[in-house]
Motif scaffolding. Structure first.
Motif, short mmCIF file in Angstrom:
data_model
loop_
_atom_site.label_atom_id
_atom_site.label_comp_id
_atom_site.label_asym_id
_atom_site.label_seq_id
_atom_site.Cartn_x
_atom_site.Cartn_y
_atom_site.Cartn_z
N PRO A 1 0.84 -1.21 0.00
CA PRO A 1 0.00 0.00 0.00
C PRO A 1 0.86 1.24 0.00
CG PRO A 1 0.02 -1.04 2.18
CD PRO A 1 0.69 -1.99 1.24
N PRO A 2 0.39 2.33 -0.62
CA PRO A 2 1.18 3.56 -0.68
C PRO A 2 1.48 4.10 0.71
CG PRO A 2 -0.71 3.66 -2.16
CD PRO A 2 -0.88 2.46 -1.31
N VAL A 3 2.63 4.77 0.85
CA VAL A 3 2.98 5.43 2.10
C VAL A 3 2.15 6.70 2.21
CG1 VAL A 3 4.82 6.54 3.40
CG2 VAL A 3 5.32 4.53 2.00
N VAL A 4 1.42 6.86 3.31
CA VAL A 4 0.53 8.00 3.46
C VAL A 4 0.71 8.64 4.82
CG1 VAL A 4 -1.22 7.01 1.94
CG2 VAL A 4 -1.37 6.58 4.37
N ILE A 5 0.23 9.89 4.91
CA ILE A 5 0.11 10.55 6.21
C ILE A 5 -1.35 10.44 6.58
CG2 ILE A 5 0.34 12.73 7.43
CD1 ILE A 5 2.38 13.51 5.32
N GLY A 6 -1.70 9.67 7.54
CA GLY A 6 -3.13 9.51 7.80
C GLY A 6 -3.43 8.99 9.18
N GLU A 7 -4.72 9.01 9.49
CA GLU A 7 -5.18 8.47 10.75
C GLU A 7 -5.03 6.95 10.72
OE1 GLU A 7 -5.98 10.20 13.20
OE2 GLU A 7 -6.55 12.17 12.49
N VAL A 8 -4.79 6.35 11.87
CA VAL A 8 -4.66 4.91 11.99
C VAL A 8 -5.99 4.36 12.49
CG1 VAL A 8 -3.45 3.04 13.16
CG2 VAL A 8 -2.21 5.07 12.44
N GLU A 9 -6.40 3.21 11.97
CA GLU A 9 -7.63 2.58 12.45
C GLU A 9 -7.51 2.30 13.94
OE1 GLU A 9 -10.43 1.78 11.10
OE2 GLU A 9 -10.11 2.06 8.95
N ARG A 10 -8.59 2.53 14.69
CA ARG A 10 -8.56 2.24 16.13
C ARG A 10 -8.47 0.74 16.38
NH1 ARG A 10 -9.83 6.60 19.31
NH2 ARG A 10 -10.62 8.41 18.22
N ARG B 1 8.33 30.09 8.16
CA ARG B 1 9.20 29.16 7.39
C ARG B 1 8.86 27.71 7.74
NH1 ARG B 1 13.30 33.01 8.92
NH2 ARG B 1 13.85 34.34 7.14
N GLU B 2 8.69 27.45 9.03
CA GLU B 2 8.36 26.08 9.44
C GLU B 2 7.00 25.66 8.88
OE1 GLU B 2 7.56 23.37 13.46
OE2 GLU B 2 8.30 25.42 13.68
N ALA B 3 6.02 26.57 8.94
CA ALA B 3 4.69 26.24 8.42
C ALA B 3 4.73 25.95 6.93
CB ALA B 3 3.72 27.38 8.73
N ILE B 4 5.45 26.76 6.19
CA ILE B 4 5.53 26.58 4.73
C ILE B 4 6.24 25.28 4.39
CG2 ILE B 4 6.61 27.51 2.64
CD1 ILE B 4 5.98 30.32 3.79
N ASP B 5 7.33 24.99 5.09
CA ASP B 5 8.04 23.73 4.85
C ASP B 5 7.16 22.52 5.17
OD1 ASP B 5 10.27 25.12 4.03
OD2 ASP B 5 11.34 24.93 5.94
N LEU B 6 6.43 22.61 6.28
CA LEU B 6 5.57 21.50 6.70
C LEU B 6 4.45 21.26 5.69
CD1 LEU B 6 4.73 19.43 8.86
CD2 LEU B 6 3.43 21.24 9.98
N LEU B 7 3.81 22.32 5.23
CA LEU B 7 2.73 22.17 4.26
C LEU B 7 3.25 21.71 2.90
CD1 LEU B 7 0.66 25.34 5.19
CD2 LEU B 7 -0.04 22.96 5.53
N GLY B 8 4.42 22.22 2.50
CA GLY B 8 5.01 21.77 1.24
C GLY B 8 5.32 20.29 1.26
N ASP B 9 5.84 19.81 2.40
CA ASP B 9 6.12 18.38 2.54
C ASP B 9 4.83 17.56 2.53
OD1 ASP B 9 7.97 16.09 3.33
OD2 ASP B 9 6.60 16.12 5.05
#
Length: 751
Positions: free
Chosen positions: A197-206, A362-370
């Motif tokens: 499965p693709p690597v994602v940033i997401g919630e984990v099933e409980r 700068r931190e916010a922009i880097d975080l959102l860009g990632d």
């Protein structure tokens, strides 16, 4: 007029014409028979008998005719423009993206109108149901398209459908699942085995899923286009999804309007039958902080620590205590990566007050860009991050961009227009309205293109947002649109300047009808500052009483800024407090007085007030934390000191007091430590001009050397203030340089 359905189908088809379709058209023309030793015929004029593609050349010629800048478009110009569009489609992949590049001035052509391209781009960027209303705002294009559709005859719809069938036809050897089990169009991530499965940033099933089930994904697989409206199964999902976790760039969290559906859900959640977590969520959403704190304390160790930290962050975020919210959101992300945590951290960083503001952004922009790279283009999550990233870039202080403000604004416009293609007005009305509002703010700041056209575009986007955020439906956001419209009128370069500023003042006053001091003190104070700045810009009528009228305008500005100071406190709103101190300095520095002895004495007192306000602002605006604001206030302080009268030696001025001109020069030189020519050319030129003014007035020391310094600084400024780009500033500085050179000639003769 043509039917809305056929108009929508035409615009949608035009936008979807692909690079492959253009290639087939050009190959077909190259293969056509033609006399020896002659060029092949123009592909746009050769009938294309490939099934499904027969409408491609006529539509491309239609585009050529409707985006050409000429008032009367001849056949040659039409073909030249259409040919250039074909080249862009080969580069960008589709007509829609190519027209977008033209509308945003990333691509330019002497025969192509930005405004006409923008009209097409707007129509191609909305849902099918919104195309006809969008075209109604571009009457000339709507009339032309309706006439063109009529000329094509009854078979047009079938031909447009045929192109869609060609587009959707199977790709030989690609529309099957490969032997490794990777679906078409999905590539394995780096370091990931095929079929995983693709690597994602997401919630984990409980609860863990059965081995045969697909893991929960945050990255959607839907195709680009207006997304479907979100479906919330429970009251808890509704409140979390539409209030607490639905963070936006432009909103004030404590001022969001609760809809009837949300109110009903909150009523059920806070009932005794609900669990403690559900009741805590309801208390936070209702801004009942005392009840929320009691529930949050009792939840320790009873729920997922990520969820608890997020809710604690939401509690402080809703109260506009963003530094405390940020700390809790960081804890949540430490427990588990999630899109909600990343969005919350970025939104809090953009509003936090402690530490370096530049570093926060700068931190916010880097975080959102990632984060943006973790989602498939065209999904609602991707569009949400696009909007957040664009809004954060627009809000960021100038120091964050290191002199690349124009590039940043263009990138923000690209991101927002991409998001607008996903967020439909009917399915995501709030996001649709906010993206339009952010686009308006971006066009107001856009340095490229015609300034008046950019302001006009901004007003169009504000009008669109107002279709959702009406005064009746959402008074708080309607007031925000009125404030933005006021800024647009302030910046409108066309028309009567006084009338434009009066319209701006009317907009700010309309917003104040909703944003009262009692209910919305922070927004009220910001509007007072906006009003103060507008009154400062309002020119006198030019009649006999012009001086008195100008003084009244400045006095109104002072009153507005003083009213704002009633809300800001140095501890709670230090940066707003400092900005208002700077604005008050500007007002007192501009306060007109009489020219007699009493007037000159009053003028000196006013300048001393201005100096006092600037110095107060510099207590907060430090070079370390706010370099751009520090440099701006330092430049203002130097200007006030430069205009201070110099008393003769026989006066009672203390002997140890520095000549204000020397102190002014020191201020300007400090400002130039930040305002470098490469990073901030216009600000650099302004301060160079001020240094020239100061040295021209300086009588201490060698007069010839002082005048030589003045001439050098004016010449520096003229390197940026060219006659073509900055006519007004060029004329002013050129006149001062001429005066200084004449004074220098006389001084050298006397010496």
């Amino acid at each position: 007029m043509a039917s809305a359905r056929l108009l929508a189908k035409l615009v949608t088809t035009a936008g979807s014409i692909s690079g492959e379709a253009v290639q087939v058209m050009q190959d077909h023309a190259a293969a056509a028979e033609h006399p020896p030793n002659t060029h092949p015929p123009d592909p746009l004029l050769v009938p294309l008998d490939v099934p499904g593609l027969e409408m491609v050349p006529p539509i491309l010629r239609l585009l050529g005719a409707t985006i050409c800048s000429a008032s009367q478009v001849d056949a040659q110009s039409e073909l030249r423009v259409a040919g250039y569009v074909c080249r862009l489609v080969r580069r960008y992949g589709t007509v829609r993206r190519s027209i977008e590049a033209l509308a945003t001035t990333r691509r330019r052509h002497p025969l192509i109108s930005i405004d006409k391209s923008h009209a097409w781009s707007q129509a191609m960027s909305v849902s099918a149901s919104a195309i006809e209303p969008t075209l109604q705002r571009h009457a000339a294009l709507l009339v032309y398209l309706s006439k063109w559709i009529k000329e094509q005859g009854l078979d047009l719809e079938r031909k447009l459908d045929a192109y869609q069938h060609w587009l959707d036809a199977a790709l030989e050897g690609h529309d099957t699942v490969g032997s490794v089990g990777v679906p078409v169009g999905v590539a394995p991530a780096v370091g990931q085995a095929a079929g995983a499965p693709p690597v994602v940033i997401g919630e984990v099933e409980r609860a863990p899923a059965a081995e045969s089930e697909e893991p929960t994904k945050l990255i959607a697989d839907s195709a680009p286009g207006p997304a479907a409206a979100p479906v919330f199964v429970t009251d808890l999902e509704l409140i979390l999804g539409t209030i607490l976790r639905d963070k936006h760039v432009a909103d004030q969290p404590g001022e969001r309007v609760i809809t009837p559906a949300q109110q009903a859900a909150l009523g059920r959640l806070k009932s005794a039958e609900s669990g403690v977590y559900e009741r805590a969520v309801a208390a936070v959403a209702l801004r009942d902080y005392q009840t929320a704190d009691a529930f949050l304390s009792s939840l320790e160790g009873r729920i997922d620590p990520h969820d608890l930290a997020m809710l604690r962050g939401d509690r402080f975020y809703m109260e506009s205590r963003f530094d405390e919210a940020l700390a809790h959101y960081r804890v949540a992300r430490g427990h588990r990566e999630s899109l909600d945590a990343r969005i919350a951290i970025a939104a809090s960083l953009a509003r936090a007050h402690k530490g370096s503001i530049d570093d926060h952004f700068r931190e916010a922009i880097d975080l959102l860009g990632d984060t943006l790279g973790a989602f498939d283009e065209g999904t609602t999550e991707w569009a949400r991050v696009c909007a957040m990233l664009a809004g954060t870039k627009l809000q960021a202080p100038a120091g964050v961009h290191q002199g690349r403000r124009g590039d940043v604004v263009q990138r923000a416009i690209e991101l927002l227009e991409s998001a607008l293609r996903v967020f439909g007005k009917e399915t995501f009305p709030y996001w649709w309205a906010e993206v339009n509002q952010l686009l308006a703010r971006a066009w107001l700041e856009c340095p490229a293109g015609d300034r008046a056209e950019n302001v006009h575009r901004a007003m169009q986007h504000l009008e669109a947002a107002g279709q959702v955020w009406s005064r009746e439906a959402d008074p708080a956001h309607w007031a925000a649109l009125q404030s933005d419209l006021g800024h647009a009128w302030e910046r409108m370069p066309r028309g009567n300047r006084a009338e434009n500023i009066h319209k701006a003042i009317e907009c700010f006053n309309r917003a104040l009808e909703v944003r009262t001091r009692e209910q919305h003190p922070v927004s009220w104070a910001r509007l007072q500052s906006n009003l103060g700045n507008a009154w400062l810009q309002l020119p006198a009528s030019g009649g006999p009483g012009g001086g008195a009228e100008l003084r009244q305008n400045v006095e109104k500005a002072v009153a507005c800024h003083m009213a704002a100071l009633e809300v800001w406190s140095r501890e709670g709103r230090r940066h707003e407090w400092a900005a208002t101190q700077n604005n008050l300095g500007n007002a007192w520095a501009l306060m007109p007085t009489a020219t007699d002895a009493a007037g000159l004495e009053e003028r000196e007192k006013n300048l001393r007030r201005a100096v006092s306000f600037y110095r107060a602002a510099l207590e907060v605006r430090t070079r370390a934390h706010n370099p751009q604001e520090w440099a701006s206030t330092m430049n203002n302080l130097g200007t006030a000191l430069m205009n201070m009268p110099i008393h003769p030696p026989e006066s009672k001025r203390p002997a140890n007091k520095m000549n204000p001109l020397h102190e002014a020069i020191t201020c300007f030189e400090k400002a130039l430590e930040v305002r470098t020519r490469d990073a901030h050319p216009l600000e650099w030129a302004k301060t160079q001009t001020n240094l020239g003014q100061a040295y021209a007035r300086l009588t201490d020391g060698d007069r010839v050397e002082n005048l030589q310094e003045a001439a050098a600084y004016f010449e520096n400024a003229l390197e940026v203030y060219t006659a073509a780009a900055h006519a007004h500033q060029h004329q002013h500085v050129q006149a001062r340089l001429k005066e200084v050179k004449e004074q220098l000639r006389l001084a050298e003769m006397a010496k």
